[in-house]
Design an enzyme around this catalytic site. Structure first.
Site, short mmCIF file in Angstrom:
data_model
loop_
_atom_site.label_atom_id
_atom_site.label_comp_id
_atom_site.label_asym_id
_atom_site.label_seq_id
_atom_site.Cartn_x
_atom_site.Cartn_y
_atom_site.Cartn_z
N ASP A 280 0.87 -1.17 0.00
CA ASP A 280 0.00 0.00 0.00
C ASP A 280 0.92 1.23 0.00
O ASP A 280 2.13 1.12 0.15
CB ASP A 280 -0.97 -0.01 1.20
C1 NOJ Z 1 -3.96 4.05 -0.01
C2 NOJ Z 1 -5.15 3.16 0.17
O1 NOJ Z 1 -5.09 2.51 1.42
C3 NOJ Z 1 -5.28 2.10 -0.92
O2 NOJ Z 1 -6.52 1.47 -0.77
C4 NOJ Z 1 -5.13 2.70 -2.28
O3 NOJ Z 1 -5.27 1.69 -3.26
C5 NOJ Z 1 -3.77 3.39 -2.39
N1 NOJ Z 1 -3.70 4.43 -1.38
C6 NOJ Z 1 -3.54 3.96 -3.76
O4 NOJ Z 1 -4.35 5.03 -3.99
#
Ligand code: NOJ
Length: 735
Positions: A280
């Site tokens: 993430d």
């Molecule tokens: C953080 C989020 O937790 C995740 O769900 C997302 O896919 C990523 N950012 C990318 O935007």
């Protein structure tokens, strides 16, 4: 010399086309330098992390592409942008390895569908698959190869803002939805130009955050982790998901983006996953504040060794991985395996054969907001609505009404129905409730609109204007709830009431004595006790996307008889959470006559609306629950039969639910677990006999020795319209 090299490379790639993907991966790998290998594991964002901005990566990014130092971008979309960057990779980088572009397409790219929590209330995996298929078609036409979805986190705590992105609290339903979305996004052939690779996230346990506070610590037993939280991930892997995203949270002291147990032992060794894991956003970097890595270099070692293949935005791999390999701190083998996994997905997407195939601007123009996609969004939207209350059959409304007051902060909102994570969804494309009613009724009915108050603002100054329009109308449709930004990432709430002065507003309108239908828009269960007691009709509409108003009007006027059922429990009070139907019995289950049992001194244990709950304009009666046998061997099966009768006036769909309880085990088992359901359509007075087959897999769980098994003993079967209103039967499993 340079030209000769390019020709050689191209001919190798063309020549290699006849070989198997694995041979082609090895062939590319054998030509890569250490820096180029690391480059494949680096992902940068070309825009903002919510993806709402037209992305334009910087010149520095473009330089990195030309040097083969970046393998993927997120938040870059639109055929013009993706073609431009892909061209740099293909014409300027030494090995011409195509880039992979990803975005959070969570419930649509431009044609926004209902939020995932809403879609799960359809209990219709085929419909959800179709929705994902359309979302992928639109996203792929804009140059995207990859969506960071489905979000398959089980969520038992509505304070957690991200509950809106998933399919609720149940692992069985959640698994079906996970698989449906994976199949929908990826289609039958990942290399087709209208399919994109899916990403099951957030791996894993992220929804178990303590106190429902986003990014917070998670702690749970391995048994609960496997029996509940991992189930939908496993289902996604079984459905062929190409990628997973490692989550922010820790479990039992181990941040998941540094968990070898999860990312290698379970995911690769147990489940046989051969795609890649992306971190993430900066979750590899966050191993430092977690107190798991001492610096970014250390974080890179832990991340790659655990099994995070691609580093989203932390720059840990970018800055340190090559040195770490040279110093022997990370093995070449580990690096090569990660690179191979990334290349594998690029090959499966067909990017090596036709890197520009997702960059067709003609197709993009034709596909974005295409009529078929918009119609599909309306279809899914009306089926996502849950009827929570309908006293004296106030609904459906009669089209011959003379006047309607449509009031409340969400009545004419064109932004909020988009919900969170709406990618390129735009307010101008949204049909508000006021507009939906006008579309349905034309000029035959007077529609009076007043906002009355804001979603989250203390002012009551406009109450009077709304009261006035309520008074001069035959009926009031009152649209209240949360704004789209209130339930999402980093939007945990400590209160679950209607925000601002909305409840006071509802009470003020109630005093007019007019019949009221409350239309809720929100991304999580809310504590709406007063409304539930006093308002005769309540529709839970979540955030339904661009066709919101039309879908709501379809249901209000009976052009569609609502069939949605809740996939997450509505508590009465925030103090009850986490509150979920598949809880354990405890040693002292609640007994009203015994003080020393498990309950709250000051409130009831029961939910306001249970899991599986939802009404229809018609009524259904269940009878004659029977089992084909009351004793089976461990590998045996039982057929469960029940009659369901439409005892009302309208044709309607019912979701018939089957739950099982294992009464005694080597470890305790939940009081009920959803194991099957069927959605059936019944004409007025029609009766259908519904059959379910209990197969061994429906009785399995992790026993005292962590073996996934069935234990002999007594079981209960429950069949009904929700997790509380059920008929009951029993059977035994014998050795
Ligand atoms: C953080 C989020 O937790 C995740 O769900 C997302 O896919 C990523 N950012 C990318 O935007």
């Amino acid at each position: 010399m340079k030209n000769l090299f390019i020709i050689l490379c191209l001919s190798t790639i063309v020549f290699a086309q006849n070989k198997s993907i694995e041979e082609r991966i090895d062939s590319v790998l054998s030509k890569m330098t250490l820096e180029e290998k690391v480059g494949q594991l680096v992902q940068y964002s070309g825009g903002f992390d919510t993806g709402t901005q037209t992305a334009r990566p910087s010149e520095a990014h473009e330089k990195l592409i030309s040097k083969g130092k970046v393998g993927s971008f997120l938040n870059v979309f639109g055929t013009e942008s993706t073609r431009r960057l892909q061209k740099i990779a293909l014409e300027e980088s030494r090995l011409k390895i195509p880039l992979i572009f990803g975005l959070d397409v969570i419930h649509g790219f431009r044609a926004t569908f209902p939020v995932p929590l809403a879609e799960s209330c359809t209990w219709d995996p085929q419909l959800v698959q179709m929705s994902a298929r359309w979302q992928a078609t639109e996203a792929a036409s804009t140059g995207l190869h990859w969506t960071f979805n489905p979000m398959v986190d089980i969520a038992r705590d509505p304070r957690w803002g991200r509950i809106v992105e998933g399919s609720g609290e149940d692992p069985y339903l959640g698994s079906l939805m996970a698989a449906a979305r994976v199949k929908g996004y990826q289609g039958d052939n990942l290399s087709a130009d209208n399919t994109i690779v899916a990403c099951a996230k957030h791996f894993a346990g992220y929804g178990g955050a303590e106190g429902g506070r986003d990014y917070n610590t998670v702690d749970m037993s391995e048994r609960t982790f496997r029996d509940v939280y991992l189930k939908p991930f496993h289902a996604a892997v079984e459905a062929g998901v190409g990628t997973l995203m490692s989550s922010f949270n820790e479990i039992g002291g181990v941040p998941q983006s540094g968990s070898k147990f999860l990312l290698t032992d379970i995911l690769r060794k147990e489940w046989g996953f051969d795609g890649f894991v992306v971190s993430d956003w900066n979750s590899v970097g966050e191993l430092i504040p977690h107190g798991f890595a001492k610096d970014l270099k250390d974080a890179a070692i832990l991340g790659i060794n655990a099994g995070v293949d691609m580093d989203m935005e932390a720059s840990a791999y970018f800055n340190f991985l090559a040195d770490l390999i040279n110093q022997g701190k990370v093995s070449k083998n580990v690096l090569d395996e990660s690179v191979k996994r990334v290349l594998r997905i690029k090959f499966r997407l067909g990017l090596f054969d036709d890197p520009y195939k997702y960059c067709n601007s003609e197709l993009e123009k034709k596909t974005i907001l295409n009529k078929e996609i918009v119609n599909a969004s309306r279809e899914v939207a009306k089926k996502s609505i849950v009827l929570l209350k309908n006293e004296k059959n106030l609904l459906p409304l009669n089209k011959n009404l003379k006047s309607i007051a449509v009031i409340g902060p969400l009545a004419n909102s064109k932004d909020d129905p988009l919900g969170p994570w709406a990618a390129q969804g735009r307010a101008e494309d949204v049909v508000s409730v006021v507009e939906g009613l006008k579309n349905k009724l034309g000029n035959s009915v007077e529609i009076h609109y007043e906002e009355g108050c804001k979603v989250n603002d203390p002012s009551k100054n406009d109450f009077a204007k709304a009261v006035e329009v309520a008074q001069k109308s035959e009926i009031v449709i009152l649209c209240v709830g949360e704004s789209r930004g209130m339930s999402a990432e980093a939007r945990s709430r400590a209160y679950l009431d209607l925000p601002g002065v909305q409840e006071d507003f509802v009470k003020e309108i109630y005093k007019t004595g007019k019949p009221i239908v409350v239309v809720l828009m929100n991304g999580r269960p809310l504590t709406i006790n007063w409304i539930s007691e006093n308002i005769p009709a309540i529709l839970e509409t979540w955030f339904l996307g661009i066709q919101s108003g039309n879908a709501i009007a379809d249901v209000l006027f009976g052009d569609y008889n609502p069939s949605g059922k809740l996939t997450t429990t509505f508590p009465r009070y925030v103090g009850q959470v986490p509150l979920y139907y598949n809880h354990k019995n405890t040693g002292r289950p609640h007994n009203k006559n015994d003080f020393y049992t498990s309950y709250y001194f000051d409130i009831d244990n029961s939910p306001l609306y249970p899991f599986g709950y939802g009404l229809s304009y018609t009524t259904f009666e269940y009878s004659n629950l029977s089992l084909s046998s009351d004793r089976i061997k461990k590998d045996g099966t039982i057929t469960v039969t029940v009659n369901v009768k439409n005892s009302g006036k309208y044709e309607g769909e019912e979701i018939v639910q089957l739950y099982i309880r294992d009464l005694v085990g080597s470890v305790t088992r939940p009081v009920k677990e959803l194991k099957d359901f069927k959605k059936i359509l019944l004409k007025p007075h029609e009766t259908k006999t519904v059959h379910f087959l209990i197969t061994p897999d429906k009785l399995m769980f992790y026993d005292i020795n962590m073996n996934y098994t069935i234990e002999a003993g007594d079981f209960k079967v429950f069949v009904g319209k929700n997790s509380v209103d059920v008929l009951e039967a029993s059977f035994s499993v014998i050795d």
